[in-house]
Scaffold this active site. Structure first.
Site, PDB file in Angstrom:
ATOM      1  N   ASP A  69      25.742 -39.806  13.954  1.00  0.00           N
ATOM      2  CA  ASP A  69      25.893 -38.389  13.620  1.00  0.00           C
ATOM      3  C   ASP A  69      27.374 -38.033  13.703  1.00  0.00           C
ATOM      4  O   ASP A  69      27.980 -38.144  14.771  1.00  0.00           O
ATOM      5  CB  ASP A  69      25.079 -37.546  14.605  1.00  0.00           C
ATOM      6  CG  ASP A  69      24.883 -36.117  14.121  1.00  0.00           C
ATOM      7  OD1 ASP A  69      25.405 -35.778  13.056  1.00  0.00           O
ATOM      8  OD2 ASP A  69      24.200 -35.350  14.827  1.00  0.00           O
TER       9      ASP A  69
ATOM     10  N   ASP B 130      26.067 -36.252   6.844  1.00  0.00           N
ATOM     11  CA  ASP B 130      26.764 -36.622   8.084  1.00  0.00           C
ATOM     12  C   ASP B 130      25.908 -37.353   9.103  1.00  0.00           C
ATOM     13  O   ASP B 130      26.353 -37.563  10.236  1.00  0.00           O
ATOM     14  CB  ASP B 130      27.367 -35.376   8.736  1.00  0.00           C
ATOM     15  CG  ASP B 130      26.327 -34.334   9.111  1.00  0.00           C
ATOM     16  OD1 ASP B 130      25.189 -34.419   8.615  1.00  0.00           O
ATOM     17  OD2 ASP B 130      26.654 -33.433   9.898  1.00  0.00           O
ATOM     18  N   GLU B 131      24.710 -37.761   8.751  1.00  0.00           N
ATOM     19  CA  GLU B 131      23.919 -38.520   9.721  1.00  0.00           C
ATOM     20  C   GLU B 131      22.944 -39.462   9.031  1.00  0.00           C
ATOM     21  O   GLU B 131      22.521 -39.233   7.900  1.00  0.00           O
ATOM     22  CB  GLU B 131      23.178 -37.601  10.698  1.00  0.00           C
ATOM     23  CG  GLU B 131      22.144 -36.706  10.075  1.00  0.00           C
ATOM     24  CD  GLU B 131      21.360 -35.914  11.120  1.00  0.00           C
ATOM     25  OE1 GLU B 131      20.948 -36.490  12.145  1.00  0.00           O
ATOM     26  OE2 GLU B 131      21.144 -34.714  10.885  1.00  0.00           O
TER      27      GLU B 131
END
Length: 353
Positions: free
Chosen positions: A9, A103-104
């Site tokens: 993350d 983003d993860e």
């Protein structure tokens, strides 16, 4: 075989990219989003979060909490480019990558391309390579299933690395507040509190029958995760029926302008998935949850695939313009009736002249 799962993350991703690219923003409270009084925060730097600024908060409230807050317009094309750089690093270790957003992502490194036995070592190496490539920090969680890997990545943010081993999983969930359980939202947590369930241990003490009675089929899932059990595999090529994004706001939104601003980042999130996968849909649905928790959905279908972001945005925002009379606490947008437009083996390619 016990799985080795990593959840990566990126820390305050959008805001961190802006601080990286504009040195004068470093160390300062930054919000990505609309700066108008009716705008909405899409992301906040850790400096801003110390003042209580959070994503999906109205700009008006954010500025009240942090008068020195600096607003920056989002640059999604840059975020997508950086995200692709990060995905390329993941791919050096495993083909089993399940992106959740820009983003993860989950990675299954049980058997990996580098032949590294330690998932913790892989997570450390990935974090270092991400920083070397992008000058951005990431947090990593390592465990034997997706649920615990997600919890682990949240545990030592920012720039954290936390490991939950098979012998520690059940004990870890027992002491955790229900509000911290990934997959248990605010409304479900409040219902659990009313039933006397405030910790993982209290959830574990309830029978599966009890949980299914109060939470339907999700009751079985809650029964399992209270024991540190999650058998879901990392699925890089899941066949999806829909794709969507939603946000619950810290403060209710009341005006059409606020709602439109809040919906745009969700549309962007859905569209980037469509562009990346080349999978498009025909039906757009907007989900609206009001302050009294009443939920409505408004849908419209097209005879043709929706292959332009502008078309998706218009269809979604038009659904907002139907009358409503109560403040809104949650918005969501999704696309259904999906079709994979990528050419497959044996499929004839269309030639354009």
């Amino acid at each position: 075989m016990t799985r080795k799962i990593i959840h990566i993350d990126m820390d305050a991703f959008f805001a961190s990219v802006e601080q990286r690219d504009t040195p004068s923003l470093r160390g300062k409270p930054v919000a990505v989003g609309g700066s108008s009084e009716r705008g909405v925060v899409a992301a906040a730097s850790y400096e801003a979060r110390r003042f209580g600024v959070r994503s999906a908060m109205s700009s008006r409230v954010a500025l009240r909490k942090c008068p020195q807050l600096i607003f920056v317009k989002p640059r999604f094309e840059v975020y997508r480019f950086v995200s692709q750089q990060i995905r390329e690093i993941f791919a050096d270790y495993t083909p089993l990558i399940e992106p959740l957003s820009l983003d993860e992502a989950y990675l299954d490194v049980t058997e990996n391309r580098q032949g590294i036995k330690s998932a913790t070592y892989i997570a450390k190496e990935i974090k270092a390579r991400i920083f070397e490539k992008t000058q951005l920090r990431a947090s990593a969680g390592v465990s034997y299933n997706k649920f615990l890997a997600k919890l682990a990545s949240d545990h030592h943010k920012p720039d954290g690395l936390f490991v939950i081993t098979p012998s520690e999983g059940e004990a870890f969930t027992e002491v955790l507040s229900i509000d911290k359980f990934h997959g248990i939202g605010k409304v479900t947590a409040e219902k659990m509190h009313r039933l006397g369930i405030k910790t993982g241990l209290e959830l574990k003490e309830k029978s599966e029958t009890f949980l299914r009675t109060h939470f339907g089929k999700m009751g079985s899932y809650y029964f399992q995760i209270a024991r540190g059990i999650d058998d879901r595999p990392v699925e890089p090529d899941r066949i999806r029926k829909s794709v969507g994004s939603e946000n619950t706001f810290e403060y209710d939104l009341e005006t059409l302008t606020e709602l439109e601003e809040a919906l745009k980042p969700l549309i962007e999130e859905v569209w980037k998935w469509c562009e990346r996968t080349q999978i498009y849909g025909r039906t757009v649905t907007v989900k609206i949850k009001f302050s009294d928790f009443q939920t409505v959905t408004r849908s419209i279908s097209s005879s043709l695939l929706i292959r332009e972001k502008a078309a998706l945005e218009k269809l979604a925002i038009d659904r907002l313009r139907e009358p409503f009379s109560k403040p809104v606490r949650l918005l969501g947008v999704s696309i259904h009736n999906l079709e994979d437009t990528r050419p497959h083996e044996g499929q004839q390619l269309t030639l354009f002249y």
